[in-house]
Each structure stands twice: as C-alpha cells, then as structure tokens.
Scaffold this active site. Structure first.
Site, PDB file in Angstrom:
ATOM      1  CB  SER A  41      -0.929   0.027   1.210  1.00 54.97           C
ATOM      2  OG  SER A  41      -2.003  -0.841   0.994  1.00 54.97           O
ATOM      3  CE  LYS A  57      -3.941   0.928  -1.008  1.00 56.73           C
ATOM      4  NZ  LYS A  57      -4.535   0.441   0.256  1.00 56.73           N
ATOM      5  CE1 TYR A 110      -3.948  -1.145  -4.961  1.00 56.01           C
ATOM      6  CE2 TYR A 110      -4.754  -3.409  -4.856  1.00 56.01           C
ATOM      7  CZ  TYR A 110      -4.353  -2.252  -4.221  1.00 56.01           C
ATOM      8  OH  TYR A 110      -4.347  -2.188  -2.848  1.00 56.01           O
ATOM      9  CE1 TYR A 169      -5.042   2.105   4.181  1.00 56.93           C
ATOM     10  CE2 TYR A 169      -3.464   0.967   5.564  1.00 56.93           C
ATOM     11  CZ  TYR A 169      -3.902   1.355   4.324  1.00 56.93           C
ATOM     12  OH  TYR A 169      -3.194   0.997   3.232  1.00 56.93           O
ATOM     13  CB  VAL A 199       0.043  -5.900   4.132  1.00 56.87           C
ATOM     14  CG1 VAL A 199      -1.213  -5.280   4.707  1.00 56.87           C
ATOM     15  CG2 VAL A 199      -0.073  -6.104   2.634  1.00 56.87           C
TER      16      VAL A 199
HETATM   17  O1  DON Z   1      -4.737  -4.426  -1.688  1.00 57.32           O
HETATM   18  C1  DON Z   1      -4.103  -5.222  -1.006  1.00 57.32           C
HETATM   19  O2  DON Z   1      -4.679  -6.077  -0.410  1.00 57.32           O
HETATM   20  C2  DON Z   1      -2.599  -5.164  -0.841  1.00 57.32           C
HETATM   21  N1  DON Z   1      -1.900  -5.564  -1.943  1.00 57.32           N
HETATM   22  C3  DON Z   1      -2.123  -3.887  -0.296  1.00 57.32           C
HETATM   23  C4  DON Z   1      -2.692  -3.684   1.046  1.00 57.32           C
HETATM   24  C5  DON Z   1      -1.822  -2.987   2.013  1.00 57.32           C
HETATM   25  O3  DON Z   1      -0.613  -2.936   1.945  1.00 57.32           O
HETATM   26  C6  DON Z   1      -2.553  -2.420   3.153  1.00 57.32           C
HETATM   27  N2  DON Z   1      -1.694  -1.659   3.994  1.00 57.32           N
HETATM   28  N3  DON Z   1      -1.343  -1.710   5.090  1.00 57.32           N
END
Ligand code: DON
Length: 427
Positions: free
Chosen positions: A64, A67, A189, A241, A259
């Site tokens: 993320s 983003k 994405y 978040y 993540v």
């Molecule tokens: O969209 C997703 O599920 C992941 N590839 C990215 C999510 C993410 O890193 C959330 N952040 N903490």
C-alpha cells in the site's frame, strides 16, 4: 556529525529489536514467507545523504505504500480537477480494504484505501496493462533514484487471492467510478503492490516528497510541488487508515504503511524515512515500524506540528544610516507570516523615516505571497509621502530581467540604496 546521527539511528532501531508482537500478513500467501526478524531503517537527509541501520538491503514488496505515489502520478498526469472528480480526500476511519464509496458522489472516499487506490490506477494514462504499469514503475523508480522491479511471486499470489479487491473494482465499475476494464485495472494494481523496495528506496522516495518532488539523489524534478502538497495532505489525513488519528498525534509525520512491512514517512523540507519489519498489528501496520517512527519523532523532535520558537529570524537588524533613512535587514525563508511582521514594523515606524530600505541580500528563499507583499510596501507607504527601496542583488523579489522596470527603487548594494535615499533627503 554523521557518526553521531548514525548512532541515534542505530540506537532507535536497537530499542525495538526485542519487540516481537504482531503477525506476518497471510491473506497473500507469499507474504507469509518473509523473515519475521527482518528489520531495517533508513533516514535520508534532504540533500540525499542516507543513514542506514539493519536490514536496509532486504527487498520487500511496497504494497500500500504504492498508493500515495500512484495518486501523485495521477495528479501529475491528468491534473487535480480531473482526479478530484474521481477520488475524494476524506478520511474514512475504516480498514484499508473496506468496500465503500462516498454516499453522495459514489466515488472512493480517499486514495489511501484500496477503493481509491484502484480508482487512481485507472486514471494513469496508457493503452494497455503493460503501458500503464511501466509508467507507474518508471515514476516510482524516478522517486527512488534507481530502477525498481516487480516480485512476480507476490504478484501471482495476490492475483490468485485478490477477490476482495475484485469486489471493490466491480463495485466501482457499477457506480461508473472506474475508467476501463476492471480486471485490467486490478492487474496493474496487483503489479504495483508487488514492486520490490528496500528501506533505503523508501527513504529516498520519501526524501523526494520532502523536497517537493525533487529527488535529491539524482537532482531530477520528478513532479511539482503542488502535486506533492496534495499527496502529503492525504498521507496525513488517511495514510495510516483507522490508526491515523493516533499516528498524527504521536508521530506527526505524513506517512503510509504497507502489508509487506514497510512504512514511509516524510518530514516536509527536511527528512525522508523508510522502515521495514514485517510483523503487523491488527490494522496492517508494521509493529516495530510504528514504534521506530514514534521514537524517531519523539527523540529527534520531528512532529510536523511542533510549534517552533517564533522566528526571530526574519528581521536581522534595523538601523538608521542617516537621520531620515531606516534600513530593515531581512533574512531567512520569507513566507507570509515573516513578511507580515516586517511590513507591520515598517508601517508602524513610518513617522521615523522618509525612506525605508528593505535589504533582502541575506534571504534564502521566498514565496509569491511574500514577494507581492514586499513590492506592495511601496504603494502602501506612498500615501504618506514615504519611499521604500529594495536591496535585492540576487533578484529574490524583482527578477534580474525586470530590474530595469524598477530603476531607482531596486539596488544591488545597501550603499547604493542609502546613497540614493540621502539624495532624496538633500533634495
Ligand atoms: O490491496 C491489497 O490487499 C494489498 N496488496 C495492499 C494492502 C496494504 O498494503 C494495506 N496496507 N497496510
């Protein structure tokens, strides 16, 4: 000095090594293969000098943290109005993968949650998945100062398990909030989330944000300061978040987590931070990463809302080289508040002089508001038969190519200005 700062950075990381709370992300199976002990921290100064501690060469996926960078690229490529028509800037207080849109506009509430990030991908120009992704990869690479690459295993793993994101993309399509084929947008994405970075890459990317879009390592202007200001704004309000309020209170740095275990944090104008440790808390933020950022902020005084001592900096000296001439020596970074004080002082003193000489020789930087105000002083004093001269050898206020238009008012040296003011006295 560098050795001392290195000791700080090493100590702050070492303080958190025994912290083993949290768990690896497992909803993308490939992420569960990371070494849970991995732990790196890099600080980049605004001139690009980096301090590295621990596993700073270990690559992990950006997730993320992508983003804000794709959002910045969308702003850069199609402009803020077009982006605003598709993605809001309101914090949600929801989880990153919440299936939600704004009740009224039916567009994603902000670009830091998945819905907004997927919409941002759809705004990147490109005729194919490959072309769009290449543009994104190129932009991230420009921010990092080296060519980045994708982790194909994580990409395949996320693609195989990405039903939640499919639900979000199809929901956006049904509301008319997504441009293009949702599966193609999702593919881009998933790829962008799988780009590999190190903490040093993140610190350099953060430093590029800190410098208003100029990568201090390469010297290249990757995007402009307006794009960066908007990007940092949403990082402040939405970057962590549902932990954003806590983060802003305790750390006070625009930031984004992923993540994969990374966190990027920015102190505008000063510092870029990249940290990695893959055990996550329940909100998907790196446990050690959050603690490291808290310590860095507290121990190094990095909170961006720290109210610093009032800048005594702006007015360096005030003196009268001649009975009816008053010189105001101005220094530092001239923004609205500093210039407001200078002008108020000069206007308050107007009975004490015939000519006010504003000397900006020692100024380091200036913005348009300050420039306009300094030029405006002359008009505001004119009503009282007063003059305002400017000593501006570097062209901070009046650019060198406009100096002719200000002949007799703008001077290269203080002596020239004072001589001219004395002539006025004699006359
Ligand atoms: O969209 C997703 O599920 C992941 N590839 C990215 C999510 C993410 O890193 C959330 N952040 N903490």
């Amino acid at each position: 000095m560098a050795a001392l700062v290195q000791q700080y950075v090493d100590r702050i990381r070492a303080e958190q090594i025994s912290l083993r709370d949290g768990a690896l992300a497992s909803y993308i199976p490939e992420l569960a293969k990371a070494d849970p002990e991995g732990f790196g921290l890099t600080l980049s100064a605004s001139d690009g000098y980096v301090y590295e501690s621990g596993d700073t060469a270990v690559e992990f996926t950006i997730q993320s943290i992508s983003k804000p960078f794709t959002y910045a690229l969308a702003l850069d490529q199609i402009g803020q109005d077009a982006v605003d028509a598709r993605i809001g800037v309101e914090p949600t207080g929801e989880a990153f993968n919440e299936i939600s849109v704004d009740n009224v506009t039916k567009t994603p509430k902000n670009p830091m949650i998945n819905a907004g990030a997927i919409a941002a991908v759809s705004l990147i120009p490109g005729d194919s998945v490959g072309e769009r992704f290449e543009r994104i990869l190129e932009f991230y690479s420009e921010c990092a100062g080296r060519r980045l690459d994708i982790d194909m295993d994580v990409y395949a793993s996320e693609k195989a398990t990405g039903n939640r994101n499919r639900a979000i993309a199809y929901m956006l399509t049904s509301f008319g909030a997504l441009t293009g084929d949702p599966d193609e947008v999702l593919d881009v994405y998933f790829r962008q989330c799988s780009i590999k970075v190190t903490t040093t890459d993140l610190a350099r990317m953060a430093a590029t944000l800190a410098r208003g879009g100029l990568n201090p390592l390469t010297g290249r202007q990757v995007t402009d300061a307006n794009v960066i200001r908007r990007t940092l704004s949403v990082m402040v309000t939405c970057g962590m978040y549902d932990a954003t309020g806590d983060w802003v209170s305790a750390v006070g740095l625009p930031a984004k987590s992923g993540v994969g275990g990374g966190i990027v944090a920015v102190l505008p104008g000063q510092l870029g931070i990249g940290v990695y440790s893959p055990r996550l808390d329940s909100r998907g933020n790196s446990v050690r990463g959050v603690q490291v950022c808290r310590s860095l902020s507290a121990q190094l005084g990095l909170h961006f809302l720290t109210v610093s001592r009032e800048s005594s900096a702006t007015l360096r000296a005030v003196f009268d080289p001649s009975p009816r001439v008053r010189v105001y020596e101005i220094q530092g970074d001239l923004l609205f508040a500093g210039v407001e004080q200078v002008l108020r002082t000069a206007e308050r003193d107007r009975d004490d002089y015939d000519v006010a000489v504003l000397d900006v020789t020692r100024v380091n930087d200036i913005n348009d508001a300050a420039r306009g105000m300094l030029i405006g002083l002359r008009a505001s004093l004119a009503g009282g038969d007063k003059e305002a001269y400017l000593v501006d050898p570097e062209g901070w206020v009046v650019r060198a190519d406009r100096r002719e238009d200000y002949r007799g008012i703008v001077f290269r040296t203080l002596d020239e200005a004072v001589d001219a003011a004395r002539q006025l006295e004699i006359g």
